[in-house]
Design a protein around this motif. Structure first.
Motif, PDB file in Angstrom:
ATOM      1  N   ASP A 276       0.881  -1.173   0.000  1.00  0.00           N
ATOM      2  CA  ASP A 276       0.000   0.000   0.000  1.00  0.00           C
ATOM      3  C   ASP A 276       0.912   1.214   0.000  1.00  0.00           C
ATOM      4  O   ASP A 276       1.727   1.388   0.914  1.00  0.00           O
ATOM      5  CB  ASP A 276      -0.868   0.017   1.263  1.00  0.00           C
ATOM      6  CG  ASP A 276      -1.957  -1.057   1.246  1.00  0.00           C
ATOM      7  OD1 ASP A 276      -2.065  -1.783   0.247  1.00  0.00           O
ATOM      8  OD2 ASP A 276      -2.703  -1.157   2.236  1.00  0.00           O
ATOM      9  N   LYS A 289       0.903   0.790   5.978  1.00  0.00           N
ATOM     10  CA  LYS A 289       0.021  -0.340   6.272  1.00  0.00           C
ATOM     11  C   LYS A 289      -0.900   0.063   7.397  1.00  0.00           C
ATOM     12  O   LYS A 289      -0.438   0.548   8.431  1.00  0.00           O
ATOM     13  CB  LYS A 289       0.860  -1.561   6.671  1.00  0.00           C
ATOM     14  CG  LYS A 289       0.060  -2.788   6.984  1.00  0.00           C
ATOM     15  CD  LYS A 289      -0.646  -3.337   5.747  1.00  0.00           C
ATOM     16  CE  LYS A 289      -2.001  -3.906   6.042  1.00  0.00           C
ATOM     17  NZ  LYS A 289      -3.196  -3.250   5.810  1.00  0.00           N
ATOM     18  N   TYR A 293      -7.682  -0.061   7.669  1.00  0.00           N
ATOM     19  CA  TYR A 293      -7.527   1.027   6.696  1.00  0.00           C
ATOM     20  C   TYR A 293      -7.060   2.353   7.308  1.00  0.00           C
ATOM     21  O   TYR A 293      -6.947   3.340   6.595  1.00  0.00           O
ATOM     22  CB  TYR A 293      -8.796   1.237   5.857  1.00  0.00           C
ATOM     23  CG  TYR A 293      -8.993   0.186   4.778  1.00  0.00           C
ATOM     24  CD1 TYR A 293      -8.593  -1.129   4.973  1.00  0.00           C
ATOM     25  CD2 TYR A 293      -9.562   0.498   3.554  1.00  0.00           C
ATOM     26  CE1 TYR A 293      -8.767  -2.098   4.003  1.00  0.00           C
ATOM     27  CE2 TYR A 293      -9.740  -0.463   2.567  1.00  0.00           C
ATOM     28  CZ  TYR A 293      -9.344  -1.759   2.805  1.00  0.00           C
ATOM     29  OH  TYR A 293      -9.511  -2.717   1.832  1.00  0.00           O
ATOM     30  N   GLY A 363      -6.832   5.039  -8.302  1.00  0.00           N
ATOM     31  CA  GLY A 363      -7.072   6.219  -9.135  1.00  0.00           C
ATOM     32  C   GLY A 363      -7.390   5.934 -10.589  1.00  0.00           C
ATOM     33  O   GLY A 363      -7.292   6.837 -11.422  1.00  0.00           O
ATOM     34  N   GLY A 395     -10.769   0.011  -8.032  1.00  0.00           N
ATOM     35  CA  GLY A 395     -11.536  -0.061  -6.796  1.00  0.00           C
ATOM     36  C   GLY A 395     -12.840   0.703  -6.923  1.00  0.00           C
ATOM     37  O   GLY A 395     -13.857   0.216  -7.434  1.00  0.00           O
ATOM     38  N   SER A 396     -12.812   1.973  -6.509  1.00  0.00           N
ATOM     39  CA  SER A 396     -14.044   2.768  -6.417  1.00  0.00           C
ATOM     40  C   SER A 396     -14.829   2.808  -7.736  1.00  0.00           C
ATOM     41  O   SER A 396     -16.059   2.652  -7.742  1.00  0.00           O
ATOM     42  CB  SER A 396     -13.683   4.206  -6.010  1.00  0.00           C
ATOM     43  OG  SER A 396     -12.882   4.190  -4.851  1.00  0.00           O
ATOM     44  N   SER A 432     -10.667  -4.542  -7.224  1.00  0.00           N
ATOM     45  CA  SER A 432     -10.344  -4.613  -5.808  1.00  0.00           C
ATOM     46  C   SER A 432     -11.585  -4.213  -5.018  1.00  0.00           C
ATOM     47  O   SER A 432     -12.149  -3.135  -5.227  1.00  0.00           O
ATOM     48  CB  SER A 432      -9.186  -3.637  -5.537  1.00  0.00           C
ATOM     49  OG  SER A 432      -9.044  -3.413  -4.171  1.00  0.00           O
ATOM     50  N   ASP A 434     -13.417  -3.480  -1.351  1.00  0.00           N
ATOM     51  CA  ASP A 434     -13.142  -3.094   0.041  1.00  0.00           C
ATOM     52  C   ASP A 434     -14.438  -3.186   0.851  1.00  0.00           C
ATOM     53  O   ASP A 434     -15.055  -2.168   1.173  1.00  0.00           O
ATOM     54  CB  ASP A 434     -12.629  -1.642   0.087  1.00  0.00           C
ATOM     55  CG  ASP A 434     -11.344  -1.456  -0.686  1.00  0.00           C
ATOM     56  OD1 ASP A 434     -10.438  -2.285  -0.536  1.00  0.00           O
ATOM     57  OD2 ASP A 434     -11.234  -0.475  -1.453  1.00  0.00           O
ATOM     58  N   ASP A 504      -8.463  -6.292   8.020  1.00  0.00           N
ATOM     59  CA  ASP A 504      -7.222  -5.668   7.553  1.00  0.00           C
ATOM     60  C   ASP A 504      -6.296  -5.313   8.716  1.00  0.00           C
ATOM     61  O   ASP A 504      -6.713  -4.644   9.675  1.00  0.00           O
ATOM     62  CB  ASP A 504      -7.585  -4.402   6.761  1.00  0.00           C
ATOM     63  CG  ASP A 504      -6.367  -3.606   6.338  1.00  0.00           C
ATOM     64  OD1 ASP A 504      -5.541  -4.151   5.599  1.00  0.00           O
ATOM     65  OD2 ASP A 504      -6.249  -2.444   6.775  1.00  0.00           O
ATOM     66  N   GLY A 505      -5.070  -5.817   8.650  1.00  0.00           N
ATOM     67  CA  GLY A 505      -4.059  -5.486   9.642  1.00  0.00           C
ATOM     68  C   GLY A 505      -4.259  -6.132  10.998  1.00  0.00           C
ATOM     69  O   GLY A 505      -3.488  -5.866  11.923  1.00  0.00           O
ATOM     70  N   SER A 530      -6.361  -9.535   3.424  1.00  0.00           N
ATOM     71  CA  SER A 530      -6.649  -8.920   4.722  1.00  0.00           C
ATOM     72  C   SER A 530      -6.692  -9.929   5.870  1.00  0.00           C
ATOM     73  O   SER A 530      -7.545 -10.829   5.877  1.00  0.00           O
ATOM     74  CB  SER A 530      -7.980  -8.151   4.739  1.00  0.00           C
ATOM     75  OG  SER A 530      -8.019  -7.199   3.702  1.00  0.00           O
ATOM     76  N   GLY A 531      -5.775  -9.746   6.798  1.00  0.00           N
ATOM     77  CA  GLY A 531      -5.857 -10.490   8.052  1.00  0.00           C
ATOM     78  C   GLY A 531      -4.827 -11.564   8.288  1.00  0.00           C
ATOM     79  O   GLY A 531      -4.807 -12.165   9.370  1.00  0.00           O
ATOM     80  N   ALA A 553       0.237  -8.270   3.643  1.00  0.00           N
ATOM     81  CA  ALA A 553       1.061  -7.062   3.641  1.00  0.00           C
ATOM     82  C   ALA A 553       1.838  -6.965   4.954  1.00  0.00           C
ATOM     83  O   ALA A 553       3.048  -7.168   4.998  1.00  0.00           O
ATOM     84  CB  ALA A 553       0.172  -5.841   3.428  1.00  0.00           C
ATOM     85  N   GLY A 554       1.133  -6.680   6.046  1.00  0.00           N
ATOM     86  CA  GLY A 554       1.780  -6.366   7.322  1.00  0.00           C
ATOM     87  C   GLY A 554       2.810  -7.392   7.769  1.00  0.00           C
ATOM     88  O   GLY A 554       3.933  -7.048   8.139  1.00  0.00           O
TER      89      GLY A 554
END
Ligand code: 1PR
Length: 579
Positions: A276, A289, A293, A363, A395-396, A432, A434, A504-505, A530-531, A553-554
């Motif tokens: 991220d 991270k 979020y 974006g 995403g969005s 993606s 969310d 997430d995280g 996530s997780g 990620a984390g």
């Protein structure tokens, strides 16, 4: 580094017009022409310059980078004579069959290619560069191909349950001395495609390897000095580099690692490292991270968490064995990515020596800048592809497109998702999601898909639906993850990156209920995200759901769990992975 040629494919007529009028080029005697059998050694042995046929439809940067990494110079094809004069030609076909064939035919390159190949000159076609050698393709067609190899390229049949596109690392069944595949042994190579050619009596003398994915399809062909592969050597790590090296230089002088013993037998589950990325308060682009979020430290300064530099981490994860790397520009919803040149720079730098697939998101949408200049989402995506992305992630904008589609039932063809998948193929477009959990007491309380949850809500609620969000999880939308996933598959998504804001995280494991719900609802690959906190979370999600990949990620950024430990654990549990 030279600028890649402009994307000719973007100027082409839409593929629907091509569908109505299949190409009708005529190559005399082509159907029955035979490429001369191997009479001379590969001429590439002496070549220090490789000619590259790039018609501008996608990411050829990775192929360029791999060729340069191996110590060769590149000459771009500008006209048909450059093909005929080539000492050694690589054709990394990208995008869809019809626009590619259209470009080749319109500028005389199709004829030159056929002459070059018929003279048994050193040739390597990659992916679409293999398919175009066949007689025709059903992709938006039928569309005529170059007609050098007997057979029709058709779509994988998903009715038997295989997920289309075929994305990931699969095993080859090597049929004959293919020379360039000699070192592969039982190693996985990376595929990403929805269309394939099948072995037949008529083309069997061409086939050098096959691969199984619901059915046996042609993964490589070879006749004399002419080679073509359906997979992507430039994205297949050291294995792929060894293939390219053998094609370019049989003496094997370049410093590609010697390959150990492989164990590939089928499509591997992928382990993906996710970065991220955003600008911190000092203006540096950093990997961050969040927890659910929120990427800011819980301190008085409230700084954006800084877990490292994007390019350095991407290189590290490549070396550590990540099967794919995702960059998410997490503030892309408010910052225009083409103004965010450092992110493009990150991609360019990372793709120089990271030879596994790179996905980039954030974006991707239509945008008008302060000077009134309008950029389409297709232009934004094209810039990402040109800078080194193999797949883009939306995403969005995909949430809005799905909402519109579900409201009207009409595919306008204008959404970013539809436009980008039309030009680059749906295998290049990830959506993606969310979502966040919304607990309910009664499944009839909402109009969205509700499931019984294995993690009851704060008031003991036993049911949950997963509400989609936009703008980095900030705004909830009136659509569920289940409804969204099915809609975006219809609109042209090739893969789903399934996050979960609640997990997430947190390091407590993937939301297995959610991953199961979505991976059973669609027939495209789903990436669980996530997780992840321990290696067992990866085996759990693969054993209990139909996820094709798991992303974390984390734990990787904080060096709590190395990628190699995840893979070793999965292997021990009998889950196929690429080593
Ligand atoms: O809406 O098209 O501009 O895309 C924005 C992209 O940025 C989306 O893909 C969205 O998921 C992502 N994004 C936006 N805000 C955040 C944030 O964290 N504040 N990151 C964000 C999403 C989720 C995963 C994460 C996994 C694994 N991050 O990518 O890496 O949850 O984490 P873990 O293993 O540490 O649990 P658009």
């Amino acid at each position: 580094m030279e600028a890649p040629p402009p994307p000719l494919s973007l100027q082409l007529a839409s593929s629907s017009s091509l569908r109505l009028s299949p190409l009708s080029i005529h190559f005399p005697n082509r159907r029955h022409s035979r490429v001369q059998p191997l009479r001379r050694r590969l001429i590439c042995r002496a070549a220090s310059t490789v000619t590259l046929l790039d018609y501008g439809a996608g990411n050829v940067r990775s192929v360029r980078n791999a060729i340069r990494y191996l110590g060769f110079d590149i000459k771009d094809v500008k006209n048909p004579n450059d093909i005929l004069d080539a000492e050694c030609l690589i054709f990394p076909g990208v995008g869809a069959f019809a626009p590619a064939m259209n470009v080749l035919t319109q500028n005389g390159m199709a004829e030159a290619l056929c002459r070059y190949i018929e003279k048994d000159r050193p040739f390597l076609g990659i992916c679409l560069g293999l398919q175009l050698l066949f007689e025709s393709s059903e992709e938006n067609g039928p569309i005529k191909g170059l007609g050098l190899v007997p057979g029709v390229v058709g779509r994988f049949d998903s009715s038997g349950g295989v997920r289309v596109p075929h994305i990931g690392w699969n095993a080859l069944n090597i049929r004959k001395d293919s020379n360039i595949l000699e070192e592969i042994g039982d190693h996985h190579v990376y595929f990403v495609h929805s269309y394939r050619a099948l072995p037949s009596e008529a083309n069997q003398e061409w086939i050098s390897s096959t691969c199984n994915y619901g059915e046996k399809f042609i993964s490589s062909i070879r006749r004399g000095n002419v080679h073509a592969v359906q997979f992507h050597p430039e994205k297949s790590g050291d294995v792929g580099l060894s293939i390219l090296r053998r094609f370019l230089d049989l003496s094997g002088s370049s410093g590609v690692k010697r390959l150990g013993i492989g164990h590939a037998s089928r499509l591997a589950k992928r382990v993906i490292a996710c970065l991220d990325v955003r600008t911190n308060d000092q203006g540096d682009l950093v990997v961050t991270k969040g927890d659910q979020y929120d990427v800011r430290e819980q301190t008085k300064e409230n700084e954006v968490r800084n877990l490292g530099k994007p390019v350095d981490l991407a290189r590290q994860y490549y070396k550590d064995g990540a099967d794919e790397i995702s960059f998410l520009n997490i503030t892309g919803f408010r910052d225009f990515p083409l103004g965010d040149l450092p992110m493009l720079q990150v991609l360019r730098k990372a793709s120089e020596n990271v030879f596994v697939p790179l996905t980039v998101g954030g974006g991707i949408r239509d945008f008008t800048d302060a000077n009134g200049r309008h950029y389409s989402s297709l232009e934004v995506a094209s810039e990402y592809f040109r800078s080194g992305a193999d797949k883009i992630s939306i995403g969005s904008d995909a949430v809005y497109a799905a909402e519109d589609y579900l409201k009207t039932g009409v595919k306008t063809g204008n959404s970013s998702l539809e436009q980008i998948s039309r030009v680059y193929g749906n295998q290049a477009v990830v959506v993606s999601i969310d979502p966040r959990r919304v607990y309910v007491r009664n499944p009839d309380d909402v109009q969205f898909m509700v499931i019984k949850t294995s993690t009851p809500g704060p008031q003991g609620e036993e049911y949950v639906w997963y509400q989609c969000t936009v703008n980095g999880g900030r705004d909830g939308r009136p659509i569920g993850a289940y409804e969204l996933a099915r809609a975006v598959e219809e609109l042209g998504a090739g893969e789903i990156l399934l996050n979960c804001i609640d997990c997430d995280g947190q390091g407590k494991g993937f939301d297995v209920d959610l991953v199961k719900l979505i991976s059973d609802a669609v027939s495209i690959p789903v990436i669980a995200s996530s997780g992840a906190g321990i290696v067992e979370h990866f085996s759990e999600v693969f054993e209990k759901t139909n996820a094709s990949a798991a992303l974390a990620a984390g734990i990787f950024h904080r060096k709590e769990v190395p990628i190699s430990s995840v893979k070793e654990h999965l292997l021990k549990e009998g889950i196929e992975v690429r080593l």
